[in-house]
Design a protein around this motif. Structure first.
Motif, PDB file in Angstrom:
ATOM      1  N   ARG A 131       0.823  -1.205   0.000  1.00  0.00           N
ATOM      2  CA  ARG A 131       0.000   0.000   0.000  1.00  0.00           C
ATOM      3  C   ARG A 131       0.866   1.269   0.000  1.00  0.00           C
ATOM      4  N   GLY A 132       2.037   1.185  -0.583  1.00  0.00           N
ATOM      5  CA  GLY A 132       2.834   2.384  -0.786  1.00  0.00           C
ATOM      6  C   GLY A 132       4.043   2.519   0.103  1.00  0.00           C
ATOM      7  N   GLY A 133       4.179   1.682   1.124  1.00  0.00           N
ATOM      8  CA  GLY A 133       5.358   1.751   1.979  1.00  0.00           C
ATOM      9  C   GLY A 133       5.257   2.837   3.033  1.00  0.00           C
ATOM     10  N   ASP A 134       6.324   2.982   3.848  1.00  0.00           N
ATOM     11  CA  ASP A 134       6.296   3.951   4.946  1.00  0.00           C
ATOM     12  C   ASP A 134       7.024   5.227   4.546  1.00  0.00           C
ATOM     13  N   SER A 135       6.754   6.305   5.291  1.00  0.00           N
ATOM     14  CA  SER A 135       7.283   7.622   4.943  1.00  0.00           C
ATOM     15  C   SER A 135       8.779   7.752   5.197  1.00  0.00           C
ATOM     16  N   SER A 136       9.374   6.813   5.936  1.00  0.00           N
ATOM     17  CA  SER A 136      10.810   6.892   6.212  1.00  0.00           C
ATOM     18  C   SER A 136      11.641   6.821   4.929  1.00  0.00           C
ATOM     19  N   LYS A 137      11.076   6.248   3.880  1.00  0.00           N
ATOM     20  CA  LYS A 137      11.810   6.149   2.611  1.00  0.00           C
ATOM     21  C   LYS A 137      12.167   7.530   2.076  1.00  0.00           C
ATOM     22  N   TRP A 138      11.228   8.479   2.203  1.00  0.00           N
ATOM     23  CA  TRP A 138      11.507   9.842   1.735  1.00  0.00           C
ATOM     24  C   TRP A 138      12.601  10.475   2.573  1.00  0.00           C
ATOM     25  N   LEU A 139      12.569  10.245   3.884  1.00  0.00           N
ATOM     26  CA  LEU A 139      13.608  10.786   4.762  1.00  0.00           C
ATOM     27  C   LEU A 139      14.978  10.253   4.375  1.00  0.00           C
ATOM     28  N   ILE A 140      15.074   8.952   4.127  1.00  0.00           N
ATOM     29  CA  ILE A 140      16.353   8.350   3.753  1.00  0.00           C
ATOM     30  C   ILE A 140      16.879   8.960   2.459  1.00  0.00           C
ATOM     31  N   GLN A 141      16.015   9.101   1.469  1.00  0.00           N
ATOM     32  CA  GLN A 141      16.418   9.696   0.194  1.00  0.00           C
ATOM     33  C   GLN A 141      16.911  11.128   0.381  1.00  0.00           C
ATOM     34  N   THR A 142      16.225  11.878   1.239  1.00  0.00           N
ATOM     35  CA  THR A 142      16.594  13.273   1.475  1.00  0.00           C
ATOM     36  C   THR A 142      17.921  13.371   2.223  1.00  0.00           C
ATOM     37  N   LEU A 143      18.121  12.499   3.201  1.00  0.00           N
ATOM     38  CA  LEU A 143      19.388  12.492   3.926  1.00  0.00           C
ATOM     39  C   LEU A 143      20.548  12.162   2.998  1.00  0.00           C
ATOM     40  N   LYS A 144      20.347  11.204   2.124  1.00  0.00           N
ATOM     41  CA  LYS A 144      21.409  10.830   1.190  1.00  0.00           C
ATOM     42  C   LYS A 144      21.737  11.982   0.243  1.00  0.00           C
ATOM     43  N   ALA A 145      20.727  12.797  -0.068  1.00  0.00           N
ATOM     44  CA  ALA A 145      20.936  13.919  -0.986  1.00  0.00           C
ATOM     45  C   ALA A 145      21.625  15.100  -0.313  1.00  0.00           C
ATOM     46  N   HIS A 146      21.420  15.250   1.000  1.00  0.00           N
ATOM     47  CA  HIS A 146      21.917  16.439   1.696  1.00  0.00           C
ATOM     48  C   HIS A 146      23.029  16.152   2.702  1.00  0.00           C
TER      49      HIS A 146
END
Length: 281
Positions: A86-101
């Motif tokens: 059902r789309g996964g958890d919101s932590s995925k966006w946090l991980i992607q953002t941390l890797k970018a910044h």
């Protein structure tokens, strides 16, 4: 002839009671979550203005919550909502953002995360080489999640790098408690002067909270966060259903004189809008 106005039904009698067995379908879990949020807001109103009538109404609300399976079933529905199917958890966006910044490959100490309202204990397990997480919740659905009311949680000596409030403040019924929760997050982060630590707040709310509320907009939220010390929004993202924010705590101002009241914002008058609000007094 004047048409007789139909008497409104109490909010607790407008929906059909759920069966005794928890239902796993997408429609049923979404309905349960929405209904529980409505009842939780009504409950907060009753408790904010106690009287004989509100006390009786509070009893009706609690009875319906219980008939729906209570907080336990709400949490089960939330678990299904963040499943991979059902789309996964919101932590995925946090991980992607941390890797970018952040240069995560050069992290000497694991990034410490306080995961408030966690519905699963292992969201950050795939990243254990550079992240350690402490999941807490009011009604844990797993033994590895600590039972804890964040608003009653005392600041720790050993601070965190990131505090996560993913789909948490929208669950809190009282707008004042929402504001207090945002302020309280600062107590768990290092002071901005501590340069070898991160000072991030990961905030996720349903998208209608910022794009269809009478009392809140994206810009209004950013100004509110600036006033309590989160002056830098590192990144934000709007999906079809959610609004994601990663804020950085850049200072810790005195909030005793800061006031953000519940008021209808310009251009937000009229029907068709929700009542999501955050109050800081």
């Amino acid at each position: 002839m004047v048409k007789k106005q139909k008497k409104k039904q109490p909010i607790t009698s407008r929906v059909q009671r759920t069966d005794a067995k928890f239902k796993h379908s997408r429609v049923e879990t979404a309905r349960l979550i929405r209904r529980f949020h409505v009842l939780n807001k009504e409950l907060a109103k009753c408790r904010a203005e106690p009287c004989a009538a509100s006390s009786a109404y509070e009893g009706e609300i609690l009875a319906e919550m219980e008939s729906m399976g209570g907080l336990d079933w709400y949490q089960k529905a939330s678990q299904l909502g963040q499943s991979k199917g059902r789309g996964g958890d919101s932590s995925k966006w946090l991980i992607q953002t941390l890797k970018a910044h952040c240069n995560v490959d050069s992290v000497k100490k694991p990034i410490k995360v306080l995961d408030i309202g966690a519905v699963a204990p292992d969201n950050y397990k795939p990243y254990s080489a550079w992240i350690t997480a402490k999941p807490i919740d009011l009604n844990p659905q797993h033994p590895d999640i600590q039972k804890q009311d964040f608003l009653q949680m005392k600041p720790t000596v050993d601070k965190f790098d990131i505090v996560c409030l993913s789909l948490v403040i929208n669950f809190v019924g009282d707008p004042k408690d929402r504001g207090q929760m945002l302020i309280h997050t600062r107590d768990f982060l290092s002071l901005p002067s501590v340069t070898d630590r991160l000072h991030y707040l990961f905030l996720v709310v349903p998208l209608p909270c910022v794009d269809n509320s009478r009392y809140m907009t994206h810009e209004y939220l950013l100004e509110m966060m600036k006033s309590i010390g989160y002056k830098k929004c590192i990144q934000h993202h709007f999906s079809n259903k959610l609004a994601y924010y990663l804020f950085e705590l850049t200072e810790v101002p005195d909030t005793s004189k800061i006031s953000w009241k519940k008021k209808i914002l310009p251009g937000k008058e009229g029907g068709g809008r929700n009542n999501f609000a955050v109050v800081i007094e």
